[in-house]
Design an enzyme around this catalytic site. Structure first.
Site, short mmCIF file in Angstrom:
data_model
loop_
_atom_site.label_atom_id
_atom_site.label_comp_id
_atom_site.label_asym_id
_atom_site.label_seq_id
_atom_site.Cartn_x
_atom_site.Cartn_y
_atom_site.Cartn_z
N PHE A 85 0.80 -1.22 0.00
CA PHE A 85 0.00 0.00 0.00
C PHE A 85 0.83 1.27 0.00
O PHE A 85 0.31 2.35 -0.28
CB PHE A 85 -0.95 0.01 1.22
N LYS B 265 -1.56 -7.53 -9.28
CA LYS B 265 -2.54 -7.47 -8.19
C LYS B 265 -2.08 -6.36 -7.25
O LYS B 265 -1.21 -6.53 -6.43
CB LYS B 265 -2.63 -8.78 -7.41
N GLU C 39 -4.97 -3.99 -2.11
CA GLU C 39 -6.42 -3.78 -2.06
C GLU C 39 -6.77 -2.49 -1.32
O GLU C 39 -7.90 -2.04 -1.36
CB GLU C 39 -7.10 -4.99 -1.41
N ARG C 40 -5.76 -1.89 -0.65
CA ARG C 40 -6.06 -0.65 0.07
C ARG C 40 -5.89 0.59 -0.80
O ARG C 40 -6.41 1.65 -0.48
CB ARG C 40 -5.17 -0.56 1.32
N SER D 140 5.18 -7.01 3.17
CA SER D 140 5.64 -7.44 4.50
C SER D 140 6.31 -8.82 4.44
O SER D 140 6.15 -9.57 3.48
CB SER D 140 4.43 -7.52 5.43
N CYS E 131 9.54 1.79 3.16
CA CYS E 131 10.44 0.69 3.52
C CYS E 131 11.84 1.23 3.74
O CYS E 131 12.67 0.58 4.35
CB CYS E 131 10.45 -0.37 2.43
N GLU F 48 9.43 -3.76 12.99
CA GLU F 48 9.30 -2.63 12.06
C GLU F 48 8.04 -1.87 12.48
O GLU F 48 6.95 -2.43 12.48
CB GLU F 48 9.14 -3.15 10.63
P1 NAD Z 1 1.45 -6.52 2.98
O1 NAD Z 1 2.39 -7.67 2.98
O2 NAD Z 1 0.38 -6.48 4.02
O3 NAD Z 1 0.71 -6.43 1.57
C1 NAD Z 1 1.43 -6.55 0.36
C2 NAD Z 1 0.63 -7.39 -0.63
O4 NAD Z 1 0.53 -8.72 -0.16
C3 NAD Z 1 -0.78 -6.88 -0.83
O5 NAD Z 1 -1.07 -6.91 -2.21
C4 NAD Z 1 -1.63 -7.84 -0.02
O6 NAD Z 1 -2.88 -8.06 -0.60
C5 NAD Z 1 -0.83 -9.11 0.02
N1 NAD Z 1 -0.91 -9.80 1.32
C6 NAD Z 1 -1.01 -9.25 2.55
N2 NAD Z 1 -0.99 -10.17 3.50
C7 NAD Z 1 -0.87 -11.36 2.90
C8 NAD Z 1 -0.77 -12.71 3.36
N3 NAD Z 1 -0.80 -13.00 4.65
N4 NAD Z 1 -0.66 -13.67 2.43
C9 NAD Z 1 -0.61 -13.39 1.13
N5 NAD Z 1 -0.69 -12.12 0.65
C10 NAD Z 1 -0.83 -11.12 1.50
O7 NAD Z 1 2.34 -5.20 3.02
P2 NAD Z 1 1.83 -3.70 3.17
O8 NAD Z 1 1.35 -3.50 4.58
O9 NAD Z 1 0.95 -3.35 2.05
O10 NAD Z 1 3.22 -2.91 2.96
C11 NAD Z 1 4.09 -2.58 4.01
C12 NAD Z 1 5.28 -3.51 4.05
O11 NAD Z 1 5.94 -3.50 2.79
C13 NAD Z 1 6.34 -3.06 5.05
O12 NAD Z 1 6.84 -4.18 5.72
C14 NAD Z 1 7.42 -2.44 4.17
O13 NAD Z 1 8.73 -2.43 4.72
C15 NAD Z 1 7.34 -3.31 2.98
N6 NAD Z 1 7.92 -2.68 1.81
C16 NAD Z 1 9.12 -3.13 1.38
C17 NAD Z 1 9.76 -2.53 0.29
C18 NAD Z 1 11.08 -3.01 -0.19
O14 NAD Z 1 11.44 -2.68 -1.33
N7 NAD Z 1 11.82 -3.77 0.60
C19 NAD Z 1 9.10 -1.47 -0.37
C20 NAD Z 1 7.86 -1.04 0.10
C21 NAD Z 1 7.28 -1.66 1.19
#
Ligand code: NAD
Length: 519
Positions: A172, A196, A199-200, A249, A304, A404
């Site tokens: 997101f 994909k 969704e937020r 994440s 991130c 984090e």
């Molecule tokens: P998230 O993992 O909750 O969501 C990311 C994607 O995964 C979404 O499309 C979501 O629908 C899907 N998802 C969520 N939970 C899932 C699960 N249990 N099983 C399968 N799919 C799932 O992450 P977020 O909250 O949207 O983003 C924040 C995180 O992203 C932070 O940890 C941040 O550090 C990380 N991030 C990392 C980078 C990088 O390049 N290292 C860049 C941006 C964000």
């Protein structure tokens, strides 16, 4: 163009959506070149994080719809991968101009759904745009290798070729930049793409899809589905999908890496972070304090690459009061309000979690130098706001250090010297980004060589690499072996064919079979 005509009557976040039972617009799917209404019975609300008003709904796509999206990618692959590289390049040349022309509208959609300030949202688009600009060099980036005369009359050369249908799953926090790390790179190499988005914040991806269509991308080359776990499982399982790019994440990323790999797919997975800013006592104080405050609290800490941990070395500890003063001066407000520095967190649950982590620091003995939990934002009393918060006297065992936080919270640790700082960074499970602030070249060099972290800044607080380099990550922040964009990105989205050919003059023709291994 198409998008501008759509915008004449509708506000930008409604592009790709249509009305659903009430006045709340629904996010459409993008399948085979058409924005289609989902037949799903399961929908999620999208909220404006500054007010918590429902601004749109997003469907959890049905199995049938997801299958239709992959089938569309598969059908389009044959002709897209055979399309001349110059034609693909032209589409992305047009695309980068369309993104530039529509940057304000894209930013508005980001601020509405994600909450970050408009200026920061433009930065989000701009950093993605740079990747699109870089894809326009594909005619050089995709060159293979040649070695003539490896044997008598024999030459070897390689082709870099696309791999098939690729998929991207995005978080997101960067609704434009991270999708733009993925599908333009994948597509310019000749792959078709299934996205994909989070969704937020799906609205920005829908505008990006519309612009890509306007740039001339054929139907089926990009498809977009929405949803959560079922959509992710679908992507990990579908045999036609050859590669998955994930950013988000650890919980999701480790699962996707494991599932995708088990099914024989390439997976690159960028995940969580705990980025340390090491402040040496010889650093330029003014510069360092401003850099630290900007990188800790910008985007409300939801990056991130946020510099969420400060390590003050030796006498630099005396700078703490000034650090607090600068953090206090930041203005917390809705992202579309003039002068806003820090916007809201994405959801009430995110605010609750961040508030809880701040409290855990207090309970475990840290000193709360600045508490943003009770911040009052006039006119936005229902928003998910947390003001800049600083916890000092933090020790590595505390929960506020091990997790984090992903909010506007800076935790501060103090160490005696550079070696101790390096040890701390390397003992942390994450290895996404870090920065050192110093005026001593030898100190900077030692630090950059000894920390096990992907992105390192020397007097640069958020060293997100430009697209001719790659965004990497080490240890707990990355799974896979080929990183995002740059040369690594091209490698991820292509496979190599190695051709060895022999053209003999007629008088050199073999007279007997060669039965031994050629040497
Ligand atoms: P998230 O993992 O909750 O969501 C990311 C994607 O995964 C979404 O499309 C979501 O629908 C899907 N998802 C969520 N939970 C899932 C699960 N249990 N099983 C399968 N799919 C799932 O992450 P977020 O909250 O949207 O983003 C924040 C995180 O992203 C932070 O940890 C941040 O550090 C990380 N991030 C990392 C980078 C990088 O390049 N290292 C860049 C941006 C964000």
């Amino acid at each position: 163009g198409i998008v501008r005509s759509l915008w004449k009557n509708k506000i930008p976040h409604q592009v790709g959506r249509m009305c659903y039972s009430s006045s709340v617009p629904t996010t459409k799917l993008f399948i085979d070149g058409k924005f289609v209404e989902s037949k799903s019975s399961e929908w999620l609300d999208i909220h404006n994080p500054a007010t918590n008003e429902v601004i749109a709904r997003v469907p959890k796509a049905t199995q049938e719809e997801m299958l239709a999206a992959v089938d569309s990618c598969s059908r389009a692959y044959h002709s897209w991968s055979e399309t001349s590289i110059l034609a693909r390049q032209q589409i992305f040349l047009r695309y980068q101009q369309l993104i530039k022309d529509n940057i304000k509208e894209l930013a508005k959609s980001i601020t509405l759904e994600q909450g970050k300030t408009l200026a920061d949202a433009e930065g989000d688009v701009f950093r993605g745009l740079q990747v699109v600009e870089h894809t326009c060099s594909i005619t050089s980036l995709m060159l293979g290798e040649t070695l003539p005369s490896i044997s008598r009359d024999m030459d070897t050369y390689t082709y870099r070729l696309p791999i098939g249908v690729c998929a991207g799953i995005t978080p997101f926090n960067f609704p434009a930049m991270i999708p733009l790390w993925m599908f333009p790179m994948g597509m310019v190499c000749g792959n078709t793409y299934l996205l994909k988005p989070s969704e937020r914040v799906p609205g920005c991806a829908m505008i990006l899809a519309k612009l890509l269509q306007e740039a001339g991308a054929p139907d089926g080359t990009l498809n977009i589905i929405h949803g959560q776990h079922a959509a992710v499982n679908f992507i990990c399982d579908h045999p036609a999908i050859r590669a998955i790019s994930f950013v988000g994440s650890n919980q999701a990323g480790e699962y996707i890496y494991e599932m995708g790999s088990r099914n024989g797919k390439r997976v690159q997975s960028n995940m969580g972070a705990k980025n340390h800013g090491v402040v040496m006592p010889d650093a330029n104080k003014e510069n360092t304090l401003n850099q630290l405050v900007g990188a800790a609290f910008g985007a409300a800490g939801q990056r991130c690459m946020a510099l969420s941990t400060a390590i003050l070395v030796g006498e630099a500890r005396s700078w703490l009061p000034e650090l607090v003063e600068r953090a206090k001066a930041l203005r917390v407000n809705a992202g579309d309000q003039p002068g806003a520095d820090v916007g809201p967190l994405i959801t009430p649950q995110a605010k609750q979690r961040v508030d809880g982590l701040i409290q855990s620091g207090v309970d475990e003995g840290a000193t709360l130098l600045l508490d943003g939990r009770k911040v009052h934002v006039k006119g936005y009393e229902n928003g998910n706001f947390v003001g800049p918060t600083i916890l000092s006297n933090v020790s590595p065992k505390m929960k506020c250090y091990t997790e984090e936080i992903f909010g506007p919270v800076l935790v501060v640790l103090e160490v005696a010297d550079l070696d101790e700082a390096i040890e701390l960074v390397n003992n942390n499970p994450y290895g996404n980004g870090t920065a050192i602030f110093t005026t001593n070249g030898a100190t900077a060099r030692k630090y950059t060589h000894e920390v096990d972290v992907g992105q390192i800044g020397v007097n640069v607080p958020i060293p997100v690499p430009l697209p001719m380099f790659s965004f990497t990550g080490s240890r707990g922040s990355f799974r896979g072996d080929t990183n995002f964009y740059g040369k690594q990105g091209i490698q991820f989205y292509t496979q190599i064919k190695t051709v060895t050919s022999q053209w003999k003059a007629e008088d050199a023709t073999l007279k007997t079979p060669a039965v031994t291994m050629p040497t």
